[in-house]
Design a protein around this motif. Structure first.
Motif, PDB file in Angstrom:
ATOM      1  N   TYR A  24       3.329  -1.478  27.566  1.00 25.62           N
ATOM      2  CA  TYR A  24       1.923  -1.460  27.958  1.00 25.62           C
ATOM      3  C   TYR A  24       1.772  -0.463  29.087  1.00 25.62           C
ATOM      4  CZ  TYR A  24       3.551  -4.623  31.701  1.00 25.62           C
ATOM      5  OH  TYR A  24       4.232  -5.180  32.766  1.00 25.62           O
ATOM      6  N   VAL A  25       0.539  -0.070  29.354  1.00 26.26           N
ATOM      7  CA  VAL A  25       0.248   0.856  30.443  1.00 26.26           C
ATOM      8  C   VAL A  25      -0.337   0.066  31.609  1.00 26.26           C
ATOM      9  CG1 VAL A  25      -1.117   2.831  31.197  1.00 26.26           C
ATOM     10  CG2 VAL A  25      -0.103   2.805  28.896  1.00 26.26           C
TER      11      VAL A  25
ATOM     12  N   PRO B 225      -6.283  -3.101  38.055  1.00 24.92           N
ATOM     13  CA  PRO B 225      -5.203  -4.092  38.125  1.00 24.92           C
ATOM     14  C   PRO B 225      -5.597  -5.427  37.490  1.00 24.92           C
ATOM     15  CG  PRO B 225      -6.277  -3.876  40.254  1.00 24.92           C
ATOM     16  CD  PRO B 225      -6.864  -2.807  39.379  1.00 24.92           C
ATOM     17  N   VAL B 226      -4.598  -6.178  37.053  1.00 19.62           N
ATOM     18  CA  VAL B 226      -4.819  -7.487  36.438  1.00 19.62           C
ATOM     19  C   VAL B 226      -5.276  -8.466  37.519  1.00 19.62           C
ATOM     20  CG1 VAL B 226      -3.784  -9.378  35.140  1.00 19.62           C
ATOM     21  CG2 VAL B 226      -3.034  -7.006  34.729  1.00 19.62           C
ATOM     22  N   PRO B 227      -6.426  -9.126  37.361  1.00 17.15           N
ATOM     23  CA  PRO B 227      -6.877 -10.092  38.375  1.00 17.15           C
ATOM     24  C   PRO B 227      -6.014 -11.344  38.369  1.00 17.15           C
ATOM     25  CG  PRO B 227      -8.349 -10.119  36.490  1.00 17.15           C
ATOM     26  CD  PRO B 227      -7.384  -8.980  36.255  1.00 17.15           C
TER      27      PRO B 227
ATOM     28  N   PRO C 253      -4.895  -5.311  27.500  1.00 15.74           N
ATOM     29  CA  PRO C 253      -3.733  -4.644  26.897  1.00 15.74           C
ATOM     30  C   PRO C 253      -2.544  -4.505  27.843  1.00 15.74           C
ATOM     31  CG  PRO C 253      -5.405  -3.037  27.494  1.00 15.74           C
ATOM     32  CD  PRO C 253      -6.008  -4.391  27.720  1.00 15.74           C
ATOM     33  N   ASP C 254      -2.754  -4.804  29.144  1.00 17.13           N
ATOM     34  CA  ASP C 254      -1.664  -4.672  30.112  1.00 17.13           C
ATOM     35  C   ASP C 254      -1.045  -6.026  30.458  1.00 17.13           C
ATOM     36  OD1 ASP C 254      -3.955  -5.531  31.385  1.00 17.13           O
ATOM     37  OD2 ASP C 254      -3.860  -4.096  33.036  1.00 17.13           O
TER      38      ASP C 254
ATOM     39  N   VAL D 173       5.185 -17.216  27.673  1.00 15.77           N
ATOM     40  CA  VAL D 173       5.559 -16.380  28.806  1.00 15.77           C
ATOM     41  C   VAL D 173       4.638 -15.163  28.803  1.00 15.77           C
ATOM     42  CG1 VAL D 173       7.338 -14.897  29.813  1.00 15.77           C
ATOM     43  CG2 VAL D 173       7.960 -17.138  28.877  1.00 15.77           C
ATOM     44  N   GLN D 174       4.052 -14.884  29.949  1.00 17.16           N
ATOM     45  CA  GLN D 174       3.265 -13.667  30.108  1.00 17.16           C
ATOM     46  C   GLN D 174       3.961 -12.739  31.095  1.00 17.16           C
ATOM     47  OE1 GLN D 174      -0.722 -14.855  31.263  1.00 17.16           O
ATOM     48  NE2 GLN D 174      -1.398 -15.035  29.140  1.00 17.16           N
ATOM     49  N   VAL D 175       3.868 -11.442  30.826  1.00 13.55           N
ATOM     50  CA  VAL D 175       4.434 -10.419  31.696  1.00 13.55           C
ATOM     51  C   VAL D 175       3.359  -9.380  31.975  1.00 13.55           C
ATOM     52  CG1 VAL D 175       6.246  -8.674  31.983  1.00 13.55           C
ATOM     53  CG2 VAL D 175       6.736 -10.782  30.706  1.00 13.55           C
ATOM     54  N   GLN D 176       3.217  -9.017  33.239  1.00 13.46           N
ATOM     55  CA  GLN D 176       2.238  -8.013  33.646  1.00 13.46           C
ATOM     56  C   GLN D 176       2.787  -7.294  34.867  1.00 13.46           C
ATOM     57  OE1 GLN D 176      -0.429 -11.384  34.040  1.00 13.46           O
ATOM     58  NE2 GLN D 176      -0.853 -10.837  36.194  1.00 13.46           N
ATOM     59  N   SER D 177       2.070  -6.263  35.345  1.00 11.59           N
ATOM     60  CA  SER D 177       2.589  -5.470  36.464  1.00 11.59           C
ATOM     61  C   SER D 177       1.649  -5.417  37.653  1.00 11.59           C
ATOM     62  CB  SER D 177       2.930  -4.052  35.997  1.00 11.59           C
ATOM     63  OG  SER D 177       4.086  -4.086  35.175  1.00 11.59           O
TER      64      SER D 177
END
Length: 623
Positions: free
Chosen positions: A420-421, A427-429, A459-460, A575-579
């Motif tokens: 993902y970009v 940014p993800v809240p 999408p991120d 499981v969620q993954v984000q940056s």
């Protein structure tokens, strides 16, 4: 709610002293008075310290006191009320049956107390001339047992949040009269996993609100004023972290400036790690922690672990439950919007806390046991563990597969990666928008239990989901993640969330739905069980950060702390993954810079993130 409704009001609940609140903000305490209907008399004194400073102290004693009583002592930076409560506060009615002299004190440099308040947690065991929070606790106890009439010579300390730390730090150099301590939501290291950082990543919004409330005005707990309704927009518009100091604080919040100057785990933090001074456990200690504590979930566990290493007399214990910050001081019969209909907080107060102080300060009842007592989420039942993690907990790997599934079957290396970009400009809240300031709405208390479906479609954010469970899965102990991940940048964050997904038919629909009711259903609810962040620059060293090698797949170990939860049959695990996790965590620019706290606008760049074969969650499974 603001800090006093969240922390000072919780501290006031612990003390049984209701601080007046107008429009959500604590007000100056009124003149000393004792309401005729109050069950207590009240006295305000200034207690001298070894350096001559005097600290504002309020003493409440039962109006009908007939013999010597122990002292329950709490220290706070949030202000003490000099008026007696009109009735016994509900959250310590169990304690009051045994009888105590309640003492509360404004910490050095706050409100009427002399000195300067620095937020420092340092102690100086080898310097007899030093002044710190442990010496102020020692000197206060010494004065109290000598000057408060009709006390029995025994003192207990307690408190939640900052008062919890203030109780805990007294263990660094305990007075002989200190016979019992209950640090609740305490902390030991500002750089680790409590108020100011998560594994070195700055807790941006919380640091902005909380630190400024303590340092902008000695005589108030000032709210920080946001001129934008959605604080997500405010932080994004403000830009790099140092702009908050440049544009708003302007050097008037010394701790915030120190955070900018000390981005790494250097001596600024380690010199304040007061728990290093703990040796043999000599004072009975009842630590308290919440699995969903959105402010201080980590420190009380670390105090317990440190004490348990040298505890020949079995004096150290910890109680934990499915509680937000200080929620155990309420009846506590729900996890955010999820009711479990067991008054776990009230049970803690009546069956654990009150007997603990009764035994050590009154000599009543049976000696409290050591170890871990946990109100387990999912089963909603109490459990006791002699060791942590329990001996029967088996380390079990739950794998993230490239097709978006989760299973206990290891993937083939050929599965490859998902990507993902991550864009710092979007940014993800960390919770639903619009976001209030930290304490300006009730949303802050339970954001760590909030339904994660609000991120659906981004999408991120990568999601991995298991099949429905065919049996209950009990997870008790230390949870962690290991991502095999890569980035196109030279720095990055990865946030990992372990989530319990409720079945779509968990609740039956009501015949008559009101507007908004459909969205409030627990059907399909995505309940976070464990969430945390790891910052790439610190993978090799937390003292000497290093840039990442672009596109290199690297092991990212993400600690997810202590938990005790049952994933029920027919639930799924996600499981969620984000940056990014904004603005509770500051944005990583994704381009390595020497001081991430002083990154410039041009340093913030998009990066492609990859999560690859071999990524897993490490679960302590009890069969």
């Amino acid at each position: 709610m603001n800090r006093l409704k969240s922390a000072c009001a919780i501290a006031a609940l612990v003390l049984g002293i209701a601080t007046p609140v107008i429009a959500g903000r604590p007000q100056a305490a009124p003149a000393v008075e004792a309401a005729a209907e109050s069950p207590y008399t009240v006295e305000e004194v200034m207690v001298p310290m070894r350096d001559g400073a005097k600290l504002q102290t309020v003493i409440l004693r039962p109006r009908n006191q007939s013999g010597p009583l122990p002292i329950l002592f709490s220290r706070t930076p949030y202000g003490v009320n000099t008026a007696a409560p009109r009735s016994v506060p509900k959250n310590w009615a169990a304690l009051d049956k045994d009888g105590y002299i309640y003492v509360s004190q404004s910490m050095r440099g706050r409100f009427k107390s002399d000195g300067v308040f620095t937020l420092s947690t340092a102690v100086h065991p080898n310097d007899p001339t030093a002044i710190d929070e442990s010496t102020d606790a020692y000197d206060s106890i010494d004065w109290l047992v000598k000057n408060v009439p009709n006390n029995n010579g025994k003192v207990g300390m307690w408190g939640v949040s900052y008062p919890g730390f203030a109780a805990a730090v007294a263990l660094a150099h305990p007075h002989p009269a200190l016979k019992a301590v209950s640090p609740q939501a305490a902390w030991i290291d500002y750089w680790q996993n409590d108020d100011l950082h998560r594994n070195g990543a700055l807790r941006l919004s919380y640091a902005t609100d909380w630190v400024s409330s303590l340092q902008l005005d000695k005589n108030d707990n000032k709210e920080f004023h946001y001129d934008t309704y959605d604080t997500y927009d405010w932080f994004l518009k403000t830009g790099p972290v140092e702009n908050i100091d440049k544009l708003y604080f302007k050097g008037r919040v010394p701790m915030f400036t120190s955070l900018l100057d000390h981005p790494n785990h250097d001596s600024f933090y380690t010199s304040q790690r007061w728990s290093d001074s703990l040796g043999k456990t000599v004072v009975p200690t009842l630590n308290v922690a919440g699995y969903w504590d959105q402010e201080d979930p980590w420190g009380s566990w670390q105090i317990y672990f440190r004490q348990a290493k040298n505890d020949p007399d079995h004096l150290a214990s910890i109680v934990a439950g499915p509680w937000a910050h200080g929620f155990w001081r309420t009846p506590a019969d729900s996890l955010g919007p999820i009711p479990y209909n067991v008054a776990s907080g009230q049970q803690f107060q009546e069956q654990v806390e009150a007997p603990f102080f009764a035994y050590w300060l009154h000599g009543k009842g049976e000696k409290p046991g050591a170890g871990v007592k946990s109100f387990q989420s999912g089963s909603w039942t109490w459990h006791s563990y002699k060791s942590w993690p329990p001996a029967e907990a088996k380390k079990t790997d739950l794998y993230l597969h490239a097709n978006g599934t989760l299973s206990f079957t290891a993937p083939a290396a050929s599965e490859g990666c998902r990507d993902y970009v991550s864009d710092p400009a979007n940014p993800v809240p960390f919770r639903q928008r619009p976001m209030s300031g930290t304490y300006l709405s009730p949303d802050w208390r339970w954001w760590e239990a909030a339904d994660q479906r609000f991120l659906g479609g981004r999408p991120d954010v990568l999601s991995y989901v298991s099949a429905p469970l065919t049996d209950n899965l009990t997870v008790t102990g230390t949870v962690a993640a290991r991502l095999m991940a890569a980035t196109s940048g030279t720095d990055s964050d990865f946030v990992v969330k372990l989530i319990d997904v409720y079945p779509d038919d968990f609740e039956k629909s009501h015949a008559q739905l009101q507007p908004g009711d459909y969205a409030k259903s627990l059907n399909g609810y995505e309940l976070p069980i464990a969430m945390d962040v790891r910052r790439g620059r610190f993978l090799a060293s937390d003292t000497t950060p290093q840039p990442l090698v672009p596109e290199k797949i690297t092991a990212w170990d993400v600690p997810l702390r202590e938990h005790d939860h049952v994933f029920l049959k027919d639930h799924r695990i996600m499981v969620q993954v984000q940056s990014s996790w904004f603005p509770v965590i500051d944005r990583n620019p994704q381009r390595f810079v020497p001081n991430i706290m002083r990154a410039k606008p041009g340093d913030f760049v998009k990066a492609t993130q990859k999560v690859c074969s071999g990524s897993k969650i490490l679960l302590p499974v009890v069969h």
